[in-house]
Design a protein around this motif. Structure first.
Motif, PDB file in Angstrom:
ATOM      1  N   ASP A  20       0.798  -1.227   0.000  1.00 25.12           N
ATOM      2  CA  ASP A  20       0.000   0.000   0.000  1.00 25.12           C
ATOM      3  C   ASP A  20       0.831   1.278   0.000  1.00 25.12           C
ATOM      4  O   ASP A  20       0.265   2.371  -0.038  1.00 25.12           O
ATOM      5  CB  ASP A  20      -0.938   0.031   1.219  1.00 25.12           C
ATOM      6  CG  ASP A  20      -2.003  -1.024   1.160  1.00 25.12           C
ATOM      7  OD1 ASP A  20      -2.591  -1.206   0.075  1.00 25.12           O
ATOM      8  OD2 ASP A  20      -2.266  -1.660   2.201  1.00 25.12           O
ATOM      9  N   THR A  71     -10.568   1.302   0.990  1.00 24.97           N
ATOM     10  CA  THR A  71     -10.800   0.851  -0.383  1.00 24.97           C
ATOM     11  C   THR A  71     -12.285   0.918  -0.690  1.00 24.97           C
ATOM     12  O   THR A  71     -13.119   1.013   0.214  1.00 24.97           O
ATOM     13  CB  THR A  71     -10.318  -0.602  -0.607  1.00 24.97           C
ATOM     14  OG1 THR A  71     -11.182  -1.500   0.079  1.00 24.97           O
ATOM     15  CG2 THR A  71      -8.882  -0.789  -0.148  1.00 24.97           C
ATOM     16  N   SER A  76      -9.243  -3.635  -4.329  1.00 29.64           N
ATOM     17  CA  SER A  76      -8.335  -3.767  -3.194  1.00 29.64           C
ATOM     18  C   SER A  76      -7.373  -2.584  -3.106  1.00 29.64           C
ATOM     19  O   SER A  76      -6.672  -2.423  -2.118  1.00 29.64           O
ATOM     20  CB  SER A  76      -7.543  -5.075  -3.288  1.00 29.64           C
ATOM     21  OG  SER A  76      -6.737  -5.061  -4.450  1.00 29.64           O
ATOM     22  N   ALA A  78      -5.953   1.003  -2.417  1.00 27.31           N
ATOM     23  CA  ALA A  78      -6.265   2.025  -1.413  1.00 27.31           C
ATOM     24  C   ALA A  78      -6.556   3.373  -2.056  1.00 27.31           C
ATOM     25  O   ALA A  78      -5.831   3.815  -2.942  1.00 27.31           O
ATOM     26  CB  ALA A  78      -5.125   2.149  -0.420  1.00 27.31           C
TER      27      ALA A  78
END
Length: 185
Positions: A20, A71, A76, A78
């Motif tokens: 992320d 999200t 998925s 971010a």
């Protein structure tokens, strides 16, 4: 509680991972996204350390820090970040901090994000008080906090120093016994 994931109608919170970093840097490193946050835009290396801190905190006992990637349910990737930091000396109280990429502003997602974070804190962690501070100029955050059920408590003068100047903060909070948890997020 090691792996946390909570879903609402439009948003999902899940634990951050090392994958992320770039997505969170799109929030933490963006001058527009951080305009009202209590820090200057962060470098990618600083965001890597934020993620590393989150991963360490997830293993701590007791766990005092939750850092979530925000999200959309069907993705998925971010689009934002949510932090919930439990106060060590007052373990029934926590501070929240939130950020969304600017291309997701203006659609009520901030309100949904606050509601989902409150849901997690009150229902899953059994907190009594959740609070957050905002820049006085951030009227979008003010509206999101109020609509999500938080109450404006007051002003902390010269609370943070960002972009070379002192800035006040406006504190909002929600209490477990006043929280309208029946609202769906």
């Amino acid at each position: 509680m090691r792996h946390v994931e909570i879903s609402g109608k439009r948003l999902r919170l899940r634990e951050v991972t090392v994958d992320d970093v770039d997505a969170l840097h799109a929030v933490y490193g963006d001058p527009t996204a951080t305009e009202h946050l209590p820090f200057d835009p962060r470098t990618r290396e600083e965001v890597e350390e934020v993620v590393a801190e989150a991963l360490r905190a997830a293993e701590a006992e007791p766990r005092l820090l939750y850092v979530f990637a925000v999200t959309e349910p069907e993705s998925s990737g971010a689009i934002g970040v949510a932090r919930l930091h439990i106060e060590a000396d007052h373990p029934h109280s926590a501070e929240i901090g939130l950020g969304l990429r600017p291309d997701h502003w203006g659609r009520g997602m901030g309100t949904d994000l606050i509601r989902l974070t409150l849901l997690f804190g009150f229902k899953h962690l059994r907190l009594h008080r959740i609070w957050g501070a905002r820049s006085p100029a951030n009227t979008a955050a003010q509206l999101a906090m109020l609509v999500a059920g938080m109450v404006e408590e007051g002003r902390i003068r010269h609370h943070v120093r960002a972009r070379g100047v002192w800035r006040d903060s406006i504190v909002h909070s929600a209490l477990e016994d006043e929280w309208e948890g029946h609202r769906e997020t």
